[in-house]
Design a protein around this motif. Structure first.
Motif, PDB file in Angstrom:
ATOM      1  N   HIS A   6       0.858  -1.188   0.000  1.00 17.43           N
ATOM      2  CA  HIS A   6       0.000   0.000   0.000  1.00 17.43           C
ATOM      3  C   HIS A   6       0.892   1.236   0.000  1.00 17.43           C
ATOM      4  CE1 HIS A   6      -3.705  -2.171   0.680  1.00 17.43           C
ATOM      5  NE2 HIS A   6      -3.183  -2.778   1.729  1.00 17.43           N
ATOM      6  N   PRO A   7       0.448   2.327  -0.628  1.00 26.11           N
ATOM      7  CA  PRO A   7       1.218   3.575  -0.534  1.00 26.11           C
ATOM      8  C   PRO A   7       1.049   4.187   0.850  1.00 26.11           C
ATOM      9  CG  PRO A   7      -0.837   3.966  -1.693  1.00 26.11           C
ATOM     10  CD  PRO A   7      -0.761   2.481  -1.451  1.00 26.11           C
ATOM     11  N   MET A   8       2.074   4.904   1.286  1.00 22.33           N
ATOM     12  CA  MET A   8       1.949   5.646   2.541  1.00 22.33           C
ATOM     13  C   MET A   8       1.167   6.926   2.276  1.00 22.33           C
ATOM     14  SD  MET A   8       5.241   5.308   4.983  1.00 22.33           S
ATOM     15  CE  MET A   8       6.397   6.127   3.916  1.00 22.33           C
ATOM     16  N   VAL A   9       0.193   7.173   3.123  1.00 22.99           N
ATOM     17  CA  VAL A   9      -0.695   8.324   2.966  1.00 22.99           C
ATOM     18  C   VAL A   9      -0.446   9.291   4.122  1.00 22.99           C
ATOM     19  CG1 VAL A   9      -3.104   9.060   2.868  1.00 22.99           C
ATOM     20  CG2 VAL A   9      -2.411   6.911   1.801  1.00 22.99           C
ATOM     21  N   PRO A  10      -0.298  10.588   3.858  1.00 17.15           N
ATOM     22  CA  PRO A  10      -0.158  11.552   4.949  1.00 17.15           C
ATOM     23  C   PRO A  10      -1.385  11.527   5.860  1.00 17.15           C
ATOM     24  CG  PRO A  10       0.393  12.567   2.839  1.00 17.15           C
ATOM     25  CD  PRO A  10      -0.202  11.239   2.530  1.00 17.15           C
ATOM     26  N   VAL A  11      -1.172  11.771   7.136  1.00 16.10           N
ATOM     27  CA  VAL A  11      -2.265  11.705   8.103  1.00 16.10           C
ATOM     28  C   VAL A  11      -3.404  12.669   7.758  1.00 16.10           C
ATOM     29  CG1 VAL A  11      -2.896  12.045  10.528  1.00 16.10           C
ATOM     30  CG2 VAL A  11      -0.780  10.859   9.942  1.00 16.10           C
ATOM     31  N   PRO A  12      -3.138  13.920   7.345  1.00 17.61           N
ATOM     32  CA  PRO A  12      -4.260  14.794   6.985  1.00 17.61           C
ATOM     33  C   PRO A  12      -5.143  14.192   5.892  1.00 17.61           C
ATOM     34  CG  PRO A  12      -2.262  16.093   7.225  1.00 17.61           C
ATOM     35  CD  PRO A  12      -1.847  14.658   7.294  1.00 17.61           C
ATOM     36  N   ARG A  13      -4.509  13.572   4.899  1.00 20.08           N
ATOM     37  CA  ARG A  13      -5.294  12.957   3.829  1.00 20.08           C
ATOM     38  C   ARG A  13      -6.049  11.732   4.345  1.00 20.08           C
ATOM     39  NH1 ARG A  13      -2.251  12.469  -1.694  1.00 20.08           N
ATOM     40  NH2 ARG A  13      -2.340  14.701  -1.292  1.00 20.08           N
ATOM     41  N   ALA A  14      -5.399  10.955   5.206  1.00 16.64           N
ATOM     42  CA  ALA A  14      -6.048   9.771   5.770  1.00 16.64           C
ATOM     43  C   ALA A  14      -7.260  10.162   6.606  1.00 16.64           C
ATOM     44  CB  ALA A  14      -5.054   8.979   6.612  1.00 16.64           C
ATOM     45  N   LEU A  15      -7.133  11.236   7.399  1.00 20.11           N
ATOM     46  CA  LEU A  15      -8.250  11.675   8.223  1.00 20.11           C
ATOM     47  C   LEU A  15      -9.400  12.167   7.360  1.00 20.11           C
ATOM     48  CD1 LEU A  15      -9.606  12.241  10.867  1.00 20.11           C
ATOM     49  CD2 LEU A  15      -8.257  14.336  11.101  1.00 20.11           C
ATOM     50  N   ARG A  16      -9.108  12.895   6.308  1.00 16.62           N
ATOM     51  CA  ARG A  16     -10.170  13.321   5.396  1.00 16.62           C
ATOM     52  C   ARG A  16     -10.860  12.112   4.765  1.00 16.62           C
ATOM     53  NH1 ARG A  16     -10.942  18.425   3.530  1.00 16.62           N
ATOM     54  NH2 ARG A  16      -9.506  20.053   4.228  1.00 16.62           N
ATOM     55  N   THR A  17     -10.071  11.101   4.412  1.00 11.13           N
ATOM     56  CA  THR A  17     -10.654   9.891   3.829  1.00 11.13           C
ATOM     57  C   THR A  17     -11.575   9.208   4.824  1.00 11.13           C
ATOM     58  OG1 THR A  17      -8.710   9.566   2.413  1.00 11.13           O
ATOM     59  CG2 THR A  17     -10.118   7.645   2.809  1.00 11.13           C
ATOM     60  N   ARG A 345      -1.337   2.315   4.671  1.00  5.02           N
ATOM     61  CA  ARG A 345      -0.107   2.742   5.328  1.00  5.02           C
ATOM     62  C   ARG A 345      -0.203   4.242   5.588  1.00  5.02           C
ATOM     63  NH1 ARG A 345       0.007  -1.765   5.842  1.00  5.02           N
ATOM     64  NH2 ARG A 345       1.609  -3.322   5.393  1.00  5.02           N
ATOM     65  N   LEU A 346       0.242   4.657   6.779  1.00  6.17           N
ATOM     66  CA  LEU A 346       0.248   6.077   7.120  1.00  6.17           C
ATOM     67  C   LEU A 346       1.679   6.586   7.139  1.00  6.17           C
ATOM     68  CD1 LEU A 346      -2.357   6.383  10.023  1.00  6.17           C
ATOM     69  CD2 LEU A 346      -2.684   6.784   7.578  1.00  6.17           C
ATOM     70  N   ASN A 347       1.873   7.750   6.567  1.00  8.43           N
ATOM     71  CA  ASN A 347       3.193   8.373   6.579  1.00  8.43           C
ATOM     72  C   ASN A 347       3.371   9.117   7.902  1.00  8.43           C
ATOM     73  OD1 ASN A 347       5.699   9.026   5.314  1.00  8.43           O
ATOM     74  ND2 ASN A 347       4.927  11.105   5.050  1.00  8.43           N
ATOM     75  N   GLN A 521      -2.506  21.867   5.748  1.00  7.28           N
ATOM     76  CA  GLN A 521      -1.121  21.874   5.294  1.00  7.28           C
ATOM     77  C   GLN A 521      -0.685  20.488   4.831  1.00  7.28           C
ATOM     78  OE1 GLN A 521       1.116  23.487   8.610  1.00  7.28           O
ATOM     79  NE2 GLN A 521       0.726  25.576   7.958  1.00  7.28           N
ATOM     80  N   CYS A 522      -1.584  19.810   4.160  1.00 10.68           N
ATOM     81  CA  CYS A 522      -1.249  18.489   3.634  1.00 10.68           C
ATOM     82  C   CYS A 522      -0.209  18.643   2.530  1.00 10.68           C
ATOM     83  CB  CYS A 522      -2.500  17.792   3.105  1.00 10.68           C
ATOM     84  SG  CYS A 522      -2.183  16.115   2.530  1.00 10.68           S
ATOM     85  N   PRO A 523       1.024  18.157   2.732  1.00 12.41           N
ATOM     86  CA  PRO A 523       2.072  18.360   1.730  1.00 12.41           C
ATOM     87  C   PRO A 523       1.836  17.480   0.513  1.00 12.41           C
ATOM     88  CG  PRO A 523       2.870  16.931   3.468  1.00 12.41           C
ATOM     89  CD  PRO A 523       1.498  17.382   3.887  1.00 12.41           C
ATOM     90  N   PRO A 524       2.338  17.895  -0.634  1.00 18.81           N
ATOM     91  CA  PRO A 524       2.198  17.045  -1.817  1.00 18.81           C
ATOM     92  C   PRO A 524       2.990  15.751  -1.659  1.00 18.81           C
ATOM     93  CG  PRO A 524       3.539  18.979  -2.317  1.00 18.81           C
ATOM     94  CD  PRO A 524       3.010  19.171  -0.938  1.00 18.81           C
ATOM     95  N   ASN A 525       2.429  14.663  -2.161  1.00 15.87           N
ATOM     96  CA  ASN A 525       3.113  13.371  -2.146  1.00 15.87           C
ATOM     97  C   ASN A 525       3.979  13.249  -3.392  1.00 15.87           C
ATOM     98  OD1 ASN A 525       1.926  12.558   0.239  1.00 15.87           O
ATOM     99  ND2 ASN A 525       0.175  11.622  -0.783  1.00 15.87           N
ATOM    100  N   ILE A 526       5.262  13.028  -3.174  1.00 17.41           N
ATOM    101  CA  ILE A 526       6.225  12.989  -4.258  1.00 17.41           C
ATOM    102  C   ILE A 526       6.655  11.551  -4.518  1.00 17.41           C
ATOM    103  CG2 ILE A 526       8.446  13.844  -5.085  1.00 17.41           C
ATOM    104  CD1 ILE A 526       6.392  16.033  -4.633  1.00 17.41           C
TER     105      ILE A 526
END
Length: 680
Positions: A6-17, A345-347, A521-526
């Motif tokens: 699974h890709p690691m997802v930033p916590v802000p994005r995970a919480l929105r999901t 996965r959470l980043n 402040q969800c940073p872009p995933n690179i």
């Protein structure tokens, strides 16, 4: 860094999901409500903290429903008092039998007809008949009064109360009291009387829809005679611990030891009781701990999970969700029970393996499943960050506008900026949600400052790091050669996890998603795909490109290097790139290292083919930017375009390694600020 399941997802994005899935569940199935009584003590306790599903108003009369005395004293009628005061002003005196002189102060005597106490029924008819409004007849007898206590009903037609301390009761044995004329002159209608509906106006709102019921609301409901209140149903939450090494607290003490064989690796299950107790403090759910299931009993674990998903609104598992041989939770939930994975996965540190799944059920029902890591700190932190806001949303999830508006208006953790008071080494692989103790200081100007102290070693197995923790400090990912330490005196955001602390000290009850600094402040995933020629295999410069990329994009604090892969453009470009684009990335950098002219042309041709949209002008500008620092890059062909993925689109930038810094200097504003605005 290698490609993961699974890709690691930033916590802000995970919480929105997670909030989006919760809002969709509410939108589809509707808000479930129930009636609770306000009458008995047990029901009153159940009401506290619940969320009202309706607006409750006061009755037509308001409160109090009768005129009530504010003081212990004597009730008079202001019209009669006027008839007493006017003859004095006209004649200067009263009839002899109606006046006394006490130290040259004129007084008026009154006949005490009755005594009225709080809770007794006033005899309006008797008192009205005894009261004489005729000024001429009045001269033949004393005016009437009644003694009345605080809270008692003021009978008609009395409309003023003279406090008992202003009344001479020396002749009370004869049912006579005296009141000075100076006091009587101050008597006006409603003096020391609470009129009907003065405390709570008729039809006034005493409890709003979506409002949490506090003790004061309970008092208002009782005052207004409301016997039942409709509230939202608390979601039912199941907690399941998994692991062959676990035993239930209360069994024989086998804390890692065995009388016969020494160490046996058994540990008590702390996660289940801790999570169940933690959820109970939220007052937004009904948690149930279902015990332990062994990893090596897949059938038993599957049966329990299947029944739990049918019975409960939310299921939380701990353990068995990583990448090991015995990590079977996801395999059971997805492969055998048909659940859908939304992130796996959470980043973040702690809590990387945390997974969100959902299962659609008959009757428009849906179950949320949070699969937590087995380490206790990870499970607690991720429950705080993800589960708690979702449970709050279920309780408060009203309002029109659909799923998006519900998410934007959802309340999450209060946020403060705090000054770090000790150095902390930054994790080189992930951002950290660091447990801190907070202290508050107010300077001479009245300004509040917040200081943060680390709770010590932050291992995810060290439950003691949660002791005295007031919140989670958001520390960035460390970058070698750029930023490896959070230093004493630096300020970072803190998510407050103690509700009493945030409400009582800071006056904060949570922020809405749309106003959150954390989620805003969800940073872009690179993603970084390094392409090397056959003569470049094993070159040490391959290990530097990721650091150069992050450093060029402002030190790594504003980006998340989520995926990195190295391959030959000729052999594996197609397969690796296809896998990368399925991860929810915002931008993929394709960097060619020492590629031949033919290899450059092959890469450029392939990327052009897979892009749904290309920007020739950006590509041309990139070439100009790279040639400034590396003239030989003129032989390469930069490509800028977008590819489609399951969550929208992703920017793809293909450049040569020699001109990387020049290209990134040009691209930085797009990646950091305008990325989402420029995607098709």
């Amino acid at each position: 860094m290698s490609l993961d399941h699974h890709p690691m997802v930033p916590v802000p994005r995970a919480l929105r999901t997670a909030l989006s899935e919760t809002a969709a569940m509410i939108h589809e199935s509707g808000v479930q409500t129930e009636l609770l009584s306000t009458v008995d003590e047990e029901s009153q306790e159940m009401l506290l903290g619940r969320v009202s599903a309706e607006t409750v108003r006061a009755p037509d009369s308001g409160y109090p429903p009768y005129r009530a005395s504010i003081m212990d004293g004597y009730a008079l009628n202001s019209q009669i008092l006027c008839s007493i005061i006017r003859p004095q002003r006209r004649q200067g005196t009263l009839e002899e039998e109606e006046e006394e002189t006490h130290d040259d102060v004129q007084v008026q005597q009154f006949h005490v007809l009755d005594r009225i106490y709080a809770g007794s029924i006033a005899q309006d008819d008797l008192l009205s008949k005894s009261l004489d409004f005729d000024v001429i007849d009045y001269a033949r007898s004393l005016p009437k009064t009644v003694y009345i206590t605080t809270g008692a009903v003021v009978p008609s037609p009395y409309d003023a109360i003279i406090p008992v301390e202003d009344v001479d009761e020396s002749h009370l044995d004869n049912h006579v009291v005296s009141i000075s004329l100076s006091v009587l002159k101050e008597a006006v209608p409603n003096l020391w009387i609470r009129p009907i509906g003065c405390d709570i106006k008729p039809k006034a709102v005493i409890l709003k829809k979506q409002e949490r019921i506090e003790p004061v609301h309970l008092g208002l409901l009782i005052q207004c005679g409301v016997h039942q209140v409709r509230v939202t149903c608390l979601p039912k939450v199941a907690i399941v611990s998994t692991g062959t090494e676990l035993y239930t607290h209360g069994e024989k003490n086998r804390l890692g030891y065995d009388d016969d064989n020494g160490t046996n690796g058994m540990i008590p299950d702390a996660n289940g009781p801790v999570l169940c107790s933690l959820l109970a403090t939220y007052n937004n759910c009904q948690p149930t701990y279902l015990g332990i299931r062994k990893d090596n009993d897949e059938q038993g674990l599957m049966t329990l999970l299947k029944e739990s998903i049918k019975t409960y609104d939310v299921v939380i598992t701990s353990g068995g969700i990583s990448m090991g041989e015995m990590d079977v939770v996801e395999k059971i939930l997805v492969g055998k029970l048909g659940c859908s994975v939304h992130f796996g996965r959470l980043n973040m540190k702690p809590g990387k393996p945390t997974t969100l799944l959902t299962k659609s059920l008959p009757g428009s029902r849906k179950c949320l499943i949070f699969a937590m890591p087995g380490n206790p700190v990870s499970a607690i932190v991720c429950t705080e960050l993800l589960v708690r806001p979702c449970l709050d949303l279920i309780c408060e999830g009203f309002g029109g506008g659909g799923v998006l508006q519900m998410v934007e208006c959802a309340r999450i953790h209060p946020e403060v900026k705090a000054t770090l008071r000790n150095d902390v080494m930054l994790d080189a692989s992930r951002p950290e949600y660091h447990r801190v103790t907070l202290e508050y200081k107010i300077n001479e100007r009245g300004d509040l400052s917040v200081n943060a102290h680390s709770t010590g070693v932050q291992r995810s197995s060290r439950l003691q790091s949660m002791c005295d923790s007031d919140g989670l400090m958001l520390l960035p990912q460390g970058v070698k050669g750029v930023k490896v330490k959070a230093q004493c005196g630096e300020m970072y955001p803190v998510l407050l996890t103690k509700r009493l602390l945030s409400t009582n000290i800071l006056g904060l009850s949570g922020v809405q998603v749309k106003d959150s600094i954390h989620l805003g402040q969800c940073p872009p995933n690179i993603g970084l795909l390094q392409l090397y020629g056959k003569m470049t295999i094993g070159s040490s410069e391959l290990d530097q490109i990721d650091h150069r990329l992050i450093q060029a994009l402002i030190g790594g604090n504003d980006v998340v290097l989520l995926l990195e892969s190295k391959t030959s453009p000729v052999d594996n470009l197609c397969s690796v790139f296809q896998e990368m684009k399925h991860h929810l990335l915002d931008v993929i950098f394709v960097v060619g290292v020492d590629l031949t002219f033919v290899e450059n042309i092959t890469v450029a041709k392939y990327i052009k083919e897979i892009c749904c949209k290309r920007s020739e002008s950006f590509s041309s500008l990139l070439l100009q930017a790279s040639v400034v620092d590396a003239p030989l890059t003129a032989l390469s062909e930069p490509v800028v375009g977008w590819i489609k993925h399951s969550n929208g689109s992703c920017l793809v930038v293909s450049v040569a390694e020699d001109g990387l810094e020049g290209c990134l200097k040009f691209l930085r504003p797009i990646v950091m600020k305008d990325l989402r605005c420029t995607t098709p």
